[in-house]
Structure formats: structure tokens, C-alpha cells
Design a protein around this motif. Sequence first.
Motif, short mmCIF file in Angstrom:
data_model
loop_
_atom_site.label_atom_id
_atom_site.label_comp_id
_atom_site.label_asym_id
_atom_site.label_seq_id
_atom_site.Cartn_x
_atom_site.Cartn_y
_atom_site.Cartn_z
N TYR A 287 0.83 -1.20 0.00
CA TYR A 287 0.00 0.00 0.00
C TYR A 287 0.87 1.25 0.00
CZ TYR A 287 -4.13 -2.83 0.66
OH TYR A 287 -5.14 -3.72 0.46
N SER A 288 0.36 2.32 -0.61
CA SER A 288 1.15 3.54 -0.75
C SER A 288 1.34 4.26 0.58
CB SER A 288 0.48 4.48 -1.75
OG SER A 288 -0.85 4.80 -1.34
N SER A 289 0.48 3.99 1.55
CA SER A 289 0.58 4.64 2.86
C SER A 289 -0.24 3.88 3.88
CB SER A 289 0.07 6.09 2.79
OG SER A 289 -1.32 6.10 2.52
N GLN A 290 -0.01 4.19 5.16
CA GLN A 290 -0.82 3.59 6.21
C GLN A 290 -2.28 4.01 6.06
OE1 GLN A 290 0.46 4.51 10.21
NE2 GLN A 290 -1.43 3.75 11.14
N ALA A 292 -3.90 4.70 3.26
CA ALA A 292 -4.53 3.95 2.17
C ALA A 292 -4.87 2.53 2.62
CB ALA A 292 -3.59 3.91 0.96
N PHE A 293 -3.94 1.90 3.37
CA PHE A 293 -4.19 0.55 3.87
C PHE A 293 -5.38 0.54 4.84
CE2 PHE A 293 -3.20 -2.38 7.49
CZ PHE A 293 -3.63 -3.54 6.87
N ALA A 294 -5.40 1.50 5.76
CA ALA A 294 -6.47 1.54 6.75
C ALA A 294 -7.83 1.77 6.08
CB ALA A 294 -6.20 2.65 7.76
N ALA A 295 -7.86 2.63 5.06
CA ALA A 295 -9.11 2.89 4.36
C ALA A 295 -9.59 1.65 3.62
CB ALA A 295 -8.92 4.05 3.37
N ALA A 296 -8.67 0.93 2.97
CA ALA A 296 -9.04 -0.29 2.25
C ALA A 296 -9.52 -1.37 3.22
CB ALA A 296 -7.85 -0.80 1.45
#
Length: 313
Positions: A287-290, A292-296
Amino acid sequence: MSKVVLRESQNETATSGVQRDQAGDRPTADVEMARVLGTVPFRMALDSSGAGIAHWKHEPLHDVVAPMSHHVIMAYNGVVQRMERRSGQSVAIGTFRPGVVNIIPEGSSSRWDIPKAVDVVQLYLPQTTLKRVADEAEAGAPSELLERTAHPDPVTSRLLLSAADVLDGNEPLDTLFRQQLMDLLATRLLAAHTGSPSTIAPARGGLAPKTLLRAIERLRSDSDADVSLAALAAEAGLSRFHFCRAFKDSTGLSPHAWLRQHRLEQAMNMLRDTDASVVSIAVTLGYSSQTAFAAAFRKLTGESPSDWRRRAR
């Protein structure tokens, strides 16, 4: 939500200059739209040719859109409003609302008058993709794409509007999704938005067991294996069009949905069974960032990674 711009090309052309097609006489769709709309996209994912998906939120528009090097297909997501589009001596007046689409064929130009702010998702589709899908689907040579203004098409509208929310900030996932969406929408355009609607050949069944296993092994690989739709299809010895249909017939999921589910399972295992930080898990899973990961993760589970970890332990 922060603005997100994703590109898979390492040799991208900076948008500060006008990116042109090979003929050198038309800007790519993302560049022309940025000029006309006078803003940056809320979210965008493009490949090296400028093909891809863009989500724009822009102010009222009164300007001419110049000929572009892509077909542009748009779905509207905002307040209902009347708009006007002029192409030469032709004037089209329509109503923007969910469930309708606008199509600007490659190379066409028109003036747009839209009185209110707009929330729109756009697909930038090269003619080469339309032709490839027509060949692979055995639909014959595609006729010209029709210009559409606020044209009722709930299927295409729903696909496009859902697309912006599926971009996860994970390059392999986003690339695979974008490629699948472009092929699916190309199929839809061939069937519903050309001068001579095409008949798409029926599905041919699932993948052979060994072929399916190789595809899954590639998708599950933790290395830098190419999991693009082109690579998966080539290894299976099929066209992209037929590979997607056969993979879903075999697994019940599209390649993108399968990989997304696999990434979620990996994330859950790491959150439950290790003490790795959420940041390091995001990096490990690409993931490009924490953020982005948290949102996904929240989109699929309804919980943040930290909340899920506390509950699972």
C-alpha cells in the motif's frame, strides 16, 4: 478524503507540460480535462498511455473541450441539473443525474455549459483497447463510438461510479482493477454505444486446473511477480477477455476481487499473529501509505486495522 494520483509508468510525462498522443496533435484526456476543469482530480489512476480512471469534483463549466487521444466516458454523481453541449451546429440539452452517461469519442470536440458544480467519474479509453476487446470477444471490427449526452445507461453508470471507491492505493490491485474495468466497459460500449452494436461471444467455461493453479500462484506470490491482467492472461495462453471470464467461472471471483480478498486475509493474519506495526504491514502488502491501507481495510471489514487487531486477540 485526500487527493490521490497513481501512475504505473516509470517514464510518465509531467502534467505541467501537455502530454500528446503519438500523432502529436491531440492531448491525452487527463491533460485536457485538467485544463478545462481548472483543478486537479480528487482521485486518478492512469497507465503510461494516459488510459485509466479519474474522479473529478469541479465548479460550473463553460468551455470547449478540445479533441483528445482517448474516448472519454463519464458517469455523474451529484445534484440533478440541466446542461448543454454544442458540437458544430448540433446542440444537445440533457439532464445530469445518476444513471446517465456522457461519451466524448476520441478526436471529437464540443462546448459544454454546466451551471452547477459537478462530481463525475471518467474513464479514458484508447481506441486500441476497444479494438482489442472486439477482436478477443469475436465481435468483429468495432464501428464508431457514438457521442452521448446524458444518455440513460444505469449499467455503465453504476460500474464507473463504483470504480473510484475501489481504488485502494495499492499498485498491483489498482492496476488489475483498472485493466478489468476497461475491458468490461469496452465490452459494454461495443454492445450499446456504437453505430452497429456488437454481439459478444458467450463464455467458454473455466480454466484448466493446472492453468488456474499457476494463475493463483502468481497472484499469491510475495515476490515482484507481474500480476497485471496481461501477464496472467499470457501465462494462461488466453486473451485478457477470455482469461477474466474463465477465471471468474472457475473461482467465482474476478482476478482483482480474488487478489483483494487474498490481501485482506494476509493483513488479518499479520494483525492477529504478529506484533508488526500497521505501518509495516501496509508497506509489506504494497500500500502507498498507512492511510490507504487503513481505508481499504475498513472498506472491507467495517473496522480499522487497530480495532480489528484488538478484537481478534
